[in-house]
Design an enzyme around this catalytic site. Structure first.
Site, PDB file in Angstrom:
ATOM      1  N   TYR A 278       0.811  -1.215   0.000  1.00  0.00           N
ATOM      2  CA  TYR A 278       0.000   0.000   0.000  1.00  0.00           C
ATOM      3  C   TYR A 278       0.849   1.272   0.000  1.00  0.00           C
ATOM      4  O   TYR A 278       0.639   2.192  -0.786  1.00  0.00           O
ATOM      5  CB  TYR A 278      -0.946  -0.004   1.204  1.00  0.00           C
ATOM      6  CG  TYR A 278      -1.734   1.261   1.333  1.00  0.00           C
ATOM      7  CD1 TYR A 278      -2.881   1.471   0.562  1.00  0.00           C
ATOM      8  CD2 TYR A 278      -1.318   2.296   2.180  1.00  0.00           C
ATOM      9  CE1 TYR A 278      -3.592   2.646   0.659  1.00  0.00           C
ATOM     10  CE2 TYR A 278      -2.028   3.474   2.277  1.00  0.00           C
ATOM     11  CZ  TYR A 278      -3.166   3.651   1.521  1.00  0.00           C
ATOM     12  OH  TYR A 278      -3.856   4.823   1.596  1.00  0.00           O
ATOM     13  N   ASP A 313      -8.141  -3.726  -1.667  1.00  0.00           N
ATOM     14  CA  ASP A 313      -9.271  -2.911  -2.126  1.00  0.00           C
ATOM     15  C   ASP A 313      -8.806  -1.626  -2.785  1.00  0.00           C
ATOM     16  O   ASP A 313      -9.466  -1.105  -3.693  1.00  0.00           O
ATOM     17  CB  ASP A 313     -10.177  -2.580  -0.948  1.00  0.00           C
ATOM     18  CG  ASP A 313      -9.414  -1.923   0.194  1.00  0.00           C
ATOM     19  OD1 ASP A 313      -8.590  -2.616   0.819  1.00  0.00           O
ATOM     20  OD2 ASP A 313      -9.639  -0.731   0.437  1.00  0.00           O
ATOM     21  N   LYS A 385     -10.992  -9.767   4.967  1.00  0.00           N
ATOM     22  CA  LYS A 385     -11.599  -8.462   5.200  1.00  0.00           C
ATOM     23  C   LYS A 385     -12.236  -7.968   3.899  1.00  0.00           C
ATOM     24  O   LYS A 385     -11.543  -7.772   2.900  1.00  0.00           O
ATOM     25  CB  LYS A 385     -10.560  -7.445   5.671  1.00  0.00           C
ATOM     26  CG  LYS A 385     -11.193  -6.094   5.989  1.00  0.00           C
ATOM     27  CD  LYS A 385     -10.159  -5.033   6.225  1.00  0.00           C
ATOM     28  CE  LYS A 385     -10.833  -3.695   6.478  1.00  0.00           C
ATOM     29  NZ  LYS A 385      -9.868  -2.591   6.514  1.00  0.00           N
TER      30      LYS A 385
END
Length: 543
Positions: A278, A313, A385
């Site tokens: 990330y 995501d 998640k």
């Protein structure tokens, strides 16, 4: 590299019957390719430390606070050793030698060094055996405290209950820790299982951790040890009131990743955002810096029993969710293997994915269902998640509420572990208490009414869902095998994830990466490797 925690890639999990009839051989190939990539990167990382890791060592020794100029003491002390050109051997030896020579506590010595009253470089050198012994003793004390926190969590979960998956996960983001507490208590009373305190915008780019309780953040609240302590106490209190353990989540990412992992372990946080990529892709933090910090931070999280959440995501915010679905799966394979390299067991891997396809495409729900079911089957023991729609939320609260309802339906059908609830007011404002109430009410209604719907459903072998999952798996494995050939850093430079290109020597924080000397010493890393069953091979640590 030890294999005690690695998944046996030759033995597929057979506990859950497959509805997608995925090719087990293809799944093994994907896992093997990801394992090769992770091993090659981990060997590279083992020859390096960072300023953040050395600051983490000081925090674990008990150093906290700031100097007269507001500079965190861990930064001030590490900088003195760095300027002396000896940080490649680690902060431990000069600092512990300072403790022996001065007789001061860790906190008092840090203050003296920061204020110039003591120069670590000018102190006489104690015998090596004495330094090592005292460092190991100090490490044992801190690790015992972290282990005690883990036991406290387990006792509370046993007494108050673990709750039913998917755990309801909501965010608070006022910028003021005391207002966050009000909103978090309200959410817990409404039914939330996990409270995530969103960090202030830009904190991931700060090469220091702010100090103390904070009341002025931007789009969130600063992650500080005092803020962790305040929120932990509030959630424990409301957990007793509602008869349910309320988990606390924060963000273990950015330039202070291992320091935040240590703070979370000391204050009994339960969940940490801790993705391997990330910071590289979305914060332009140098890939070497991120991956070195990520490895040590995950060792701390593993030992503390913290569930890590990965951030796949986010890929779908810059790339199309249909076209880039295979990159999400490829990243899940990689995050799994990087986690195993750091000793994180499957039960602590909250591998991420998201319901982010354009709601206007035909059969989009079937594609989302395929992706979620595929993740469940490939990672059967991970508390996945699942992230809500955000990219295609428009401010139309009625359509948004329906999108969130479909997301919740897929979540319960595919047995996701952690469900971050979407808000009908996404794209309008930071959620108000009543927005959160409606989201929780809707999720609880759907989870209850469709609790066993997934058990009743089989998919057509030649249908859209099965064919879509197989296609995504094939593309993900092809991507991973290509990365094995070209190298992980080269793959990132070509923009193979999220359509974002990053250079190996570009981005923020590279100057904080330091080659380890042959006598590098970090007693926490050594102890964690032993306790997590990780080999010291390639670690560069003093055995």
């Amino acid at each position: 590299m030890t294999d005690v925690n690695r998944i046996d890639t030759s033995t597929p999990d057979t506990n859950r019957p497959s509805k997608l009839q995925l090719d087990e051989g293809l799944v093994r190939r994907g896992r093997q390719a990801a394992s090769q990539i992770a091993d090659s990167v981990t060997a590279f990382l083992a020859a390096r430390t960072t300023v953040a890791i050395e600051r983490t060592v000081l925090r674990l020794f008990g150093v906290d606070g700031v100097d007269s100029a507001g500079v965190p003491l861990p930064n001030a002390v590490v900088e003195t050793v760095r300027r002396a050109g000896t940080l490649g051997a680690g902060i431990t030896r000069p600092f512990v030698n300072g403790l022996i020579q001065t007789g001061l506590s860790a906190q008092a010595l840090a203050e003296a060094v920061a204020h110039g009253a003591v120069s670590l470089a000018d102190l006489p050198q104690a015998p090596e055996a004495a330094v090592v012994r005292q460092a190991q003793d100090l490490a044992d004390v801190t690790l015992a405290r972290i282990a005690a926190n883990r036991q406290t969590r387990e006792a509370l979960l046993a007494r108050l209950g673990k709750g039913r998956q998917p755990y309801i996960y909501v965010i608070v983001a006022t910028g003021n820790i005391y207002e966050d507490v009000v909103q978090a208590r309200s959410a817990a009373r409404q039914g939330a299982d996990i409270i995530a305190v969103i960090r202030s915008t830009g904190q991931s780019l700060l090469d220091y951790v702010p100090y103390g309780a904070t009341t002025e953040g931007f789009g969130g609240t600063f992650a500080t040890q005092e803020n962790f302590r305040i929120m932990r106490a509030a959630l424990d209190e409301v957990g007793e009131e509602v008869g349910r353990y309320i988990r606390l989540c924060n963000y273990c990412s950015g330039l202070c990743m291992p320091e935040i992992a240590a703070m979370g372990a000391l204050e009994r946080l339960d969940v940490m955002l801790n993705d391997a990529l990330y910071g590289i892709l979305f914060r332009d933090i140098n890939m070497q810096r991120t991956l070195v910090d990520q490895h040590f931070s995950r060792m701390i999280n593993a030992y503390a029993g913290v569930v890590i959440n990965t951030g796949e995501d986010n890929y779908l915010t810059t790339a199309d969710a249909v076209q880039a679905a295979h990159t999400v799966l490829a990243s899940q394979f990689l995050n799994e293997q990087f986690a195993l390299c750091a000793g994180v067991p499957e039960a602590q891997m909250g591998l991420g994915h998201a319901f982010e396809m354009n709601p206007m495409i035909e059969d989009g729900l079937l594609y989302e269902l395929a992706q979620a079911q595929m993740a469940r089957e490939i990672f059967p023991n991970a508390p996945l998640k699942y992230m809500p729609p955000t990219k295609h939320m428009t401010g139309n609260i009625f359509r948004g509420h329906v999108q969130d309802a479909l997301f919740n339906l897929v979540g319960i059908m595919t047995q996701q572990g952690i469900q971050l609830l979407g808000m009908m007011t996404e794209q309008i404002h930071t959620p108000l208490i009543y927005d959160r109430h409606l989201a929780i009410e809707s999720a609880k209604y759907i989870f209850n009414n469709a609790r066993h719907l997934g058990d009743e459903i089989q998919f057509k072998p030649d249908g859209i869902i099965v064919q879509r999952a197989r296609q995504v798996l094939q593309e993900a494995v092809a991507l991973l095998e290509e990365i094995v050939q070209i190298g992980f850093f080269e793959a990132l430079s070509r923009g193979m994830f999220a359509d974002v290109k990053r250079a190996e020597t570009g981005g923020r924080g590279l100057s904080g990466v330091i080659l380890r000397e042959a006598d590098y010493f970090n007693p926490f890393e050594t102890a964690l490797r032993e306790r997590l069953g990780l080999s010291a091979e390639h670690a560069g640590v003093k055995a």
